[in-house]
Scaffold this motif. Structure first.
Motif, mmCIF file in Angstrom:
data_model
loop_
_atom_site.group_PDB
_atom_site.id
_atom_site.type_symbol
_atom_site.label_atom_id
_atom_site.label_comp_id
_atom_site.label_asym_id
_atom_site.label_seq_id
_atom_site.Cartn_x
_atom_site.Cartn_y
_atom_site.Cartn_z
ATOM 1 N N ARG A 1 41.866 44.049 58.538
ATOM 2 C CA ARG A 1 41.773 43.268 57.300
ATOM 3 C C ARG A 1 40.615 43.804 56.468
ATOM 4 N NH1 ARG A 1 41.709 36.959 58.046
ATOM 5 N NH2 ARG A 1 39.986 37.441 59.463
ATOM 6 N N VAL A 2 40.775 43.774 55.158
ATOM 7 C CA VAL A 2 39.734 44.256 54.255
ATOM 8 C C VAL A 2 39.359 43.147 53.277
ATOM 9 C CG1 VAL A 2 40.388 46.681 54.412
ATOM 10 C CG2 VAL A 2 41.489 45.220 52.698
ATOM 11 N N LEU A 3 38.167 43.253 52.721
ATOM 12 C CA LEU A 3 37.690 42.253 51.778
ATOM 13 C C LEU A 3 38.221 42.566 50.384
ATOM 14 C CD1 LEU A 3 35.808 39.774 51.385
ATOM 15 C CD2 LEU A 3 34.026 41.404 50.719
ATOM 16 N N ALA A 4 38.962 41.640 49.819
ATOM 17 C CA ALA A 4 39.493 41.769 48.464
ATOM 18 C C ALA A 4 38.751 40.789 47.559
ATOM 19 C CB ALA A 4 40.990 41.481 48.438
ATOM 20 N N ARG A 5 38.171 41.311 46.496
ATOM 21 C CA ARG A 5 37.426 40.475 45.551
ATOM 22 C C ARG A 5 38.364 40.039 44.433
ATOM 23 N NH1 ARG A 5 34.169 44.144 47.831
ATOM 24 N NH2 ARG A 5 32.081 43.466 48.467
ATOM 25 N N HIS A 6 38.658 38.758 44.402
ATOM 26 C CA HIS A 6 39.618 38.179 43.479
ATOM 27 C C HIS A 6 38.906 37.169 42.593
ATOM 28 C CE1 HIS A 6 43.032 35.610 42.193
ATOM 29 N NE2 HIS A 6 43.738 36.725 42.286
ATOM 30 N N ALA A 7 39.513 36.862 41.442
ATOM 31 C CA ALA A 7 38.913 35.880 40.535
ATOM 32 C C ALA A 7 38.722 34.527 41.209
ATOM 33 C CB ALA A 7 39.787 35.734 39.291
ATOM 34 N N ARG A 8 39.585 34.209 42.153
ATOM 35 C CA ARG A 8 39.473 32.919 42.842
ATOM 36 C C ARG A 8 38.493 32.973 44.013
ATOM 37 N NH1 ARG A 8 43.168 29.607 40.710
ATOM 38 N NH2 ARG A 8 45.021 30.522 39.745
ATOM 39 N N GLY A 9 37.932 34.136 44.256
ATOM 40 C CA GLY A 9 36.955 34.287 45.321
ATOM 41 C C GLY A 9 37.365 35.382 46.287
ATOM 42 N N PRO A 10 36.421 35.900 47.067
ATOM 43 C CA PRO A 10 36.736 36.968 48.024
ATOM 44 C C PRO A 10 37.579 36.445 49.176
ATOM 45 C CG PRO A 10 34.466 36.226 48.286
ATOM 46 C CD PRO A 10 34.997 35.526 47.082
ATOM 47 N N GLN A 11 38.428 37.315 49.717
ATOM 48 C CA GLN A 11 39.243 36.935 50.859
ATOM 49 C C GLN A 11 39.499 38.160 51.722
ATOM 50 O OE1 GLN A 11 43.225 35.744 49.679
ATOM 51 N NE2 GLN A 11 43.239 37.154 47.946
ATOM 52 N N LEU A 12 39.624 37.933 53.019
ATOM 53 C CA LEU A 12 40.003 39.000 53.943
ATOM 54 C C LEU A 12 41.519 39.050 54.003
ATOM 55 C CD1 LEU A 12 37.406 38.446 56.793
ATOM 56 C CD2 LEU A 12 37.561 40.436 55.282
ATOM 57 N N ILE A 13 42.084 40.241 53.837
ATOM 58 C CA ILE A 13 43.526 40.362 53.718
ATOM 59 C C ILE A 13 43.978 41.635 54.416
ATOM 60 C CG2 ILE A 13 43.402 41.562 51.500
ATOM 61 C CD1 ILE A 13 45.838 39.897 50.624
ATOM 62 N N ALA A 14 45.163 41.581 55.036
ATOM 63 C CA ALA A 14 45.671 42.739 55.776
ATOM 64 C C ALA A 14 46.280 43.776 54.838
ATOM 65 C CB ALA A 14 46.702 42.283 56.805
ATOM 66 N N ASP A 15 47.001 43.308 53.828
ATOM 67 C CA ASP A 15 47.689 44.228 52.914
ATOM 68 C C ASP A 15 47.445 43.787 51.476
ATOM 69 O OD1 ASP A 15 49.346 45.827 51.433
ATOM 70 O OD2 ASP A 15 51.153 45.454 52.606
#
Length: 234
Positions: free
Chosen positions: A209-223
């Motif tokens: 899983r990688v850290l994705a920085r989104h407008a709604r907040g950061p999240q760990l995501i596989a894809d």
């Protein structure tokens, strides 16, 4: 952002933002609204250079989330501008090939590395839409000296519409790291994905899983590209 204003709207009315502008776009503003507890340097910095960068944060209709840049890394301020106050906008990819640094600045490592990437028409980066962000992007957009001899070269690579295979990510990272070593600068690349901003180095590392920085907040995501099917707007 090291300091951030309180939103000038009810958060339940907020969305990822105005589609006219994307994170890392640089906006020239005719006015910047003042907020309570604003750092003392913000007015002077904006008066000197009336530009701000679009940041990943929620914004209600009529607003755009921005970051104001001062002198030094400690002077970063997250706030919101009125959409009506945007005079013009320039994207990182436009800066890559339509703007040039001041001649006296070309020898700085960040600009030397950028020039090498611009000239490399057969390298792995040439397959992507990309452009400079951070200090180099800010200086190219404003023509105000910002980059120093120790500045990194920050890049944004558009991969929103097509997943980036891990082996291609590894090859691209190796290429950028070889350039960085040759020029003597740190190159930090971020992938623009449907889930948000993802560090190229983290994706190339093969983590589950990688850290994705989104407008709604950061999240760990596989894809980060699977978000397309869910309609996620970064």
């Amino acid at each position: 952002m090291q300091v951030c204003a309180a939103p000038p709207f009810a958060i339940e009315h907020a969305a990822p933002g105005d589609a006219r502008w994307r994170p890392h776009d640089l906006l020239r503003l005719q006015r910047l609204q003042a907020f309570d507890n604003e750092p003392s340097w913000v007015r002077e910095a904006f008066g000197r250079v009336p530009f701000a960068v679009v940041r990943r944060a929620l914004a209600a209709d009529g607003f755009v989330a921005i970051g104001v840049r001062g002198v030094g890394r400690s002077q970063r301020y997250g706030t919101w501008a009125s959409s009506a106050d945007v005079v013009s906008a320039v994207s990182p990819e436009a800066l890559a090939f339509s703007c040039t640094s001041l001649a006296a600045r070309n020898a700085l490592p960040a600009f030397a590395a950028l020039a090498a990437l611009q000239d490399d028409v057969t390298g792995p980066l040439s397959a992507f839409v990309w452009g400079p962000t951070g200090g180099a992007g800010f200086e190219l957009a404003t023509q105000v000296p910002t980059v120093t001899a120790s500045s990194d070269l920050d890049l944004l690579i558009r991969t929103h519409d097509k997943p980036l295979a891990r082996n291609l990510a590894t090859g691209l990272l190796d290429h950028l790291q070889a350039l960085a070593q040759r020029v003597g600068v740190r190159v930090d690349a971020q992938l623009d994905t449907p889930a948000g901003g993802v560090a190229l180095a983290e994706w190339a590392a093969g983590k589950p899983r990688v850290l994705a920085r989104h407008a709604r907040g950061p999240q760990l995501i596989a894809d980060p590209w699977a978000a397309t099917a869910r309609g996620v707007d970064a």
